[in-house]
Write a protein that holds these residues in place. Structure first.
Motif, PDB file in Angstrom:
ATOM      1  N   ARG A 153      -3.367   4.593  -7.104  1.00 26.61           N
ATOM      2  CA  ARG A 153      -2.640   3.711  -6.201  1.00 26.61           C
ATOM      3  C   ARG A 153      -1.182   3.573  -6.629  1.00 26.61           C
ATOM      4  O   ARG A 153      -0.889   3.436  -7.827  1.00 26.61           O
ATOM      5  CB  ARG A 153      -3.306   2.327  -6.172  1.00 26.61           C
ATOM      6  CG  ARG A 153      -4.767   2.346  -5.729  1.00 26.61           C
ATOM      7  CD  ARG A 153      -4.914   2.708  -4.262  1.00 26.61           C
ATOM      8  NE  ARG A 153      -4.344   1.680  -3.425  1.00 26.61           N
ATOM      9  CZ  ARG A 153      -4.981   0.565  -3.068  1.00 26.61           C
ATOM     10  NH1 ARG A 153      -6.215   0.337  -3.490  1.00 26.61           N
ATOM     11  NH2 ARG A 153      -4.405  -0.322  -2.295  1.00 26.61           N
ATOM     12  N   GLU A 163      -8.882  -4.189  -5.588  1.00 28.33           N
ATOM     13  CA  GLU A 163      -7.946  -3.115  -5.922  1.00 28.33           C
ATOM     14  C   GLU A 163      -8.119  -2.595  -7.343  1.00 28.33           C
ATOM     15  O   GLU A 163      -8.066  -1.384  -7.570  1.00 28.33           O
ATOM     16  CB  GLU A 163      -6.510  -3.609  -5.750  1.00 28.33           C
ATOM     17  CG  GLU A 163      -5.479  -2.529  -6.015  1.00 28.33           C
ATOM     18  CD  GLU A 163      -4.070  -2.971  -5.719  1.00 28.33           C
ATOM     19  OE1 GLU A 163      -3.321  -2.177  -5.120  1.00 28.33           O
ATOM     20  OE2 GLU A 163      -3.695  -4.109  -6.082  1.00 28.33           O
ATOM     21  N   GLU A 192      -0.428   4.072   4.746  1.00 33.04           N
ATOM     22  CA  GLU A 192      -0.811   5.116   3.811  1.00 33.04           C
ATOM     23  C   GLU A 192      -1.663   6.169   4.516  1.00 33.04           C
ATOM     24  O   GLU A 192      -2.155   5.962   5.624  1.00 33.04           O
ATOM     25  CB  GLU A 192      -1.592   4.510   2.645  1.00 33.04           C
ATOM     26  CG  GLU A 192      -2.848   3.771   3.086  1.00 33.04           C
ATOM     27  CD  GLU A 192      -3.651   3.200   1.937  1.00 33.04           C
ATOM     28  OE1 GLU A 192      -3.338   3.505   0.784  1.00 33.04           O
ATOM     29  OE2 GLU A 192      -4.609   2.458   2.213  1.00 33.04           O
ATOM     30  N   THR A 249      -9.893  -0.178  -3.472  1.00 31.87           N
ATOM     31  CA  THR A 249      -9.607   1.098  -4.107  1.00 31.87           C
ATOM     32  C   THR A 249     -10.894   1.905  -4.221  1.00 31.87           C
ATOM     33  O   THR A 249     -11.920   1.386  -4.667  1.00 31.87           O
ATOM     34  CB  THR A 249      -8.998   0.893  -5.499  1.00 31.87           C
ATOM     35  OG1 THR A 249      -7.804   0.124  -5.371  1.00 31.87           O
ATOM     36  CG2 THR A 249      -8.668   2.217  -6.159  1.00 31.87           C
ATOM     37  N   LEU A 268       0.821  -1.210   0.000  1.00 29.32           N
ATOM     38  CA  LEU A 268       0.000   0.000   0.000  1.00 29.32           C
ATOM     39  C   LEU A 268       0.854   1.260   0.000  1.00 29.32           C
ATOM     40  O   LEU A 268       0.389   2.331  -0.399  1.00 29.32           O
ATOM     41  CB  LEU A 268      -0.927   0.002   1.216  1.00 29.32           C
ATOM     42  CG  LEU A 268      -2.015  -1.073   1.226  1.00 29.32           C
ATOM     43  CD1 LEU A 268      -2.805  -1.018   2.532  1.00 29.32           C
ATOM     44  CD2 LEU A 268      -2.963  -0.916   0.036  1.00 29.32           C
ATOM     45  N   ARG A 328      -8.042  -4.022   1.789  1.00 30.38           N
ATOM     46  CA  ARG A 328      -8.139  -2.672   1.224  1.00 30.38           C
ATOM     47  C   ARG A 328      -8.803  -2.676  -0.148  1.00 30.38           C
ATOM     48  O   ARG A 328      -8.404  -3.421  -1.042  1.00 30.38           O
ATOM     49  CB  ARG A 328      -6.739  -2.067   1.132  1.00 30.38           C
ATOM     50  CG  ARG A 328      -6.671  -0.684   0.514  1.00 30.38           C
ATOM     51  CD  ARG A 328      -7.275   0.382   1.415  1.00 30.38           C
ATOM     52  NE  ARG A 328      -6.690   1.675   1.112  1.00 30.38           N
ATOM     53  CZ  ARG A 328      -7.102   2.490   0.121  1.00 30.38           C
ATOM     54  NH1 ARG A 328      -8.122   2.141  -0.639  1.00 30.38           N
ATOM     55  NH2 ARG A 328      -6.489   3.635  -0.075  1.00 30.38           N
ATOM     56  N   GLY A 356      -0.457  -5.443   3.320  1.00 33.19           N
ATOM     57  CA  GLY A 356      -0.755  -4.029   3.182  1.00 33.19           C
ATOM     58  C   GLY A 356       0.208  -3.127   3.920  1.00 33.19           C
ATOM     59  O   GLY A 356       0.580  -2.057   3.430  1.00 33.19           O
TER      60      GLY A 356
END
Length: 428
Positions: free
Chosen positions: A218, A159, A98, A212, A49, A210, A57
């Motif tokens: 990303r 994602e 992030e 998007t 990430l 996670r 991640g």
């Protein structure tokens, strides 16, 4: 096309607001999830990430996080129409991670008809949504009931695979035809998924929860082919997976056989039909295609199985139509679930064991961009239902991967990563 998606989301919000003033005409609901976690990770410094080469991640160390805060807002009318908006937030984790993000993951209108006299039901959907692929992400806001993190297959779907389009589904209901099974076929026409495949190629298969957000960009790791004068010097620093670059319509088709009380089998095919040599502002088209197979089966009241397999290819070319990235990829998992019935009917234990195998095969000769990968993963999860909305979970993940691209940033090509997680999840 992004503006079209935003206008659609605004329309759905407006329709929700209007119907709140007329409770006789519509019913509205709000459901969601708050996922509090503490994680300890044994890996490289940076997770994927944060543009790192880790398969998880987050990077090495101890992390406290609100791993997901999601809300699923819906409005239903008596005539079979409904409007749905799903919002997700991912706050920054302590110990690295992030930045905090908040946005829409899905927003669509849906129509579901009453069965006909011959036992057929029609369902349509239009807007921003996931193609019907995942068998894991079956809770509010596309969370999973059985594990804290999705498999490699569905981490990638979350994602890079999202569409702005329209879906038509026809179901033959067995109970109205003296059969024990239902049959369904669906077809989706879509746009706004042309760069899908870039992230899978450049950081490989990964594991997390996670998703998007719509219009979110990303990051991916650095590699030599992105240096000045090299084949990918024009590539943007981040991938924007939900763009429309060439105005070509992609499609997804799926079939399902469901045996009532036992399980289901499904198969589908996805093709974004992107032009692989089209580039706008550093975002390239990736011709990404795959087929997927899935199964869910209940062996007894306590024991059940979930399995998925996905395999395909992705192609990105220079404007001279020379292959720059040409990859085949595959991933699959088998998960066994066991429900432990406690003394009180309101308190249940559930255990899940998931094993995975994944790979990427690099078929091009681009210097400084080796996307080959091979790996396996094991996930062990135990969840306890504390009360109707509260669940406590403990999860362990082990990933063993071989990825030559880690050599570019002086990291081990062969890497074993471990993750321990404790979570308190509230479903509302």
């Amino acid at each position: 096309m992004i503006e079209t998606g935003i206008r659609l989301c605004q329309f759905l919000v407006l329709m929700t607001f209007v119907t709140l003033h007329n409770t006789q005409a519509a019913e509205y609901t709000v459901h969601g999830i708050a996922d509090l976690r503490v994680s300890y990770i044994d890996s490289v410094d940076k997770g994927y990430l944060n543009s790192g080469q880790g398969k998880l991640g987050l990077g090495d160390g101890l992390h406290f996080s609100l791993a997901q805060l999601g809300a699923d807002i819906s409005v239903s009318w008596e005539n079979g129409f409904s409007a749905h908006g799903i919002v997700n937030a991912y706050p920054k984790a302590s110990g690295g991670g992030e930045s905090t993000v908040l946005g829409i993951t899905e927003a669509y209108l849906k129509y579901r008809s009453l069965p006909t006299s011959s036992g057929y039901r029609l369902q349509t959907k239009i807007g921003i949504f996931y193609p019907e692929i995942s068998l894991e992400n079956n809770a509010y806001a596309w969370a999973s009931k059985d594990t804290l993190d999705s498999s490699t297959v569905n981490t990638w779907i979350g994602e890079e695979i999202r569409v702005l389009g329209s879906e038509l589904k026809v179901t033959r209901l067995g109970r109205l035809n003296n059969d024990k099974y239902d049959l369904s076929v669906s077809a989706t026409a879509f746009m706004n998924n042309d760069p899908a495949g870039a992230l899978l190629s450049w950081h490989g298969w990964t594991i997390s929860n996670r998703q998007t957000l719509w219009t979110e960009k990303r990051p991916f790791p650095w590699f030599p082919a992105r240096a000045d004068g090299q084949a990918l010097a024009g590539q943007a620093d981040k991938s924007d997976p939900f763009l429309e670059l060439d105005h070509r319509v992609g499609y997804h088709v799926r079939g399902e056989w469901k045996l009532r009380g036992k399980g289901e089998l499904s198969a589908g095919y996805y093709d974004n039909r992107a032009t692989p040599y089209k580039v706008i502002d550093g975002q390239y088209g990736w011709r990404t295609r795959f087929y997927h197979l899935g199964a869910r089966w209940r062996f007894s009241q306590n024991l059940s199985l979930t399995a998925q397999y996905l395999s395909g290819d992705t192609l990105m070319q220079s404007q001279n139509k020379v292959d720059v990235v040409n990859n085949d990829y595959a991933s699959g998992f088998v998960a066994l679930h066991y429900n432990w019935q406690a003394i009180s009917a309101n308190k249940k234990h559930k255990s899940t064991v998931r094993v995975e195998d994944f790979s990427v095969t690099d078929n091009d000769n681009t210097w400084g961009d080796n996307n080959n990968e091979q790996g396996q993963a094991l996930t062990l999860n135990h969840s306890y239902r504390l009360s109707k909305p509260w669940f406590l979970s403990a999860e362990f993940t082990l990933i063993d991967s071989h990825r030559p691209a880690r050599y570019y940033t002086a990291q081990p090509v062969d890497l074993i990563e471990k993750q321990w997680q404790l979570a308190a999840r509230y479903f509302f």
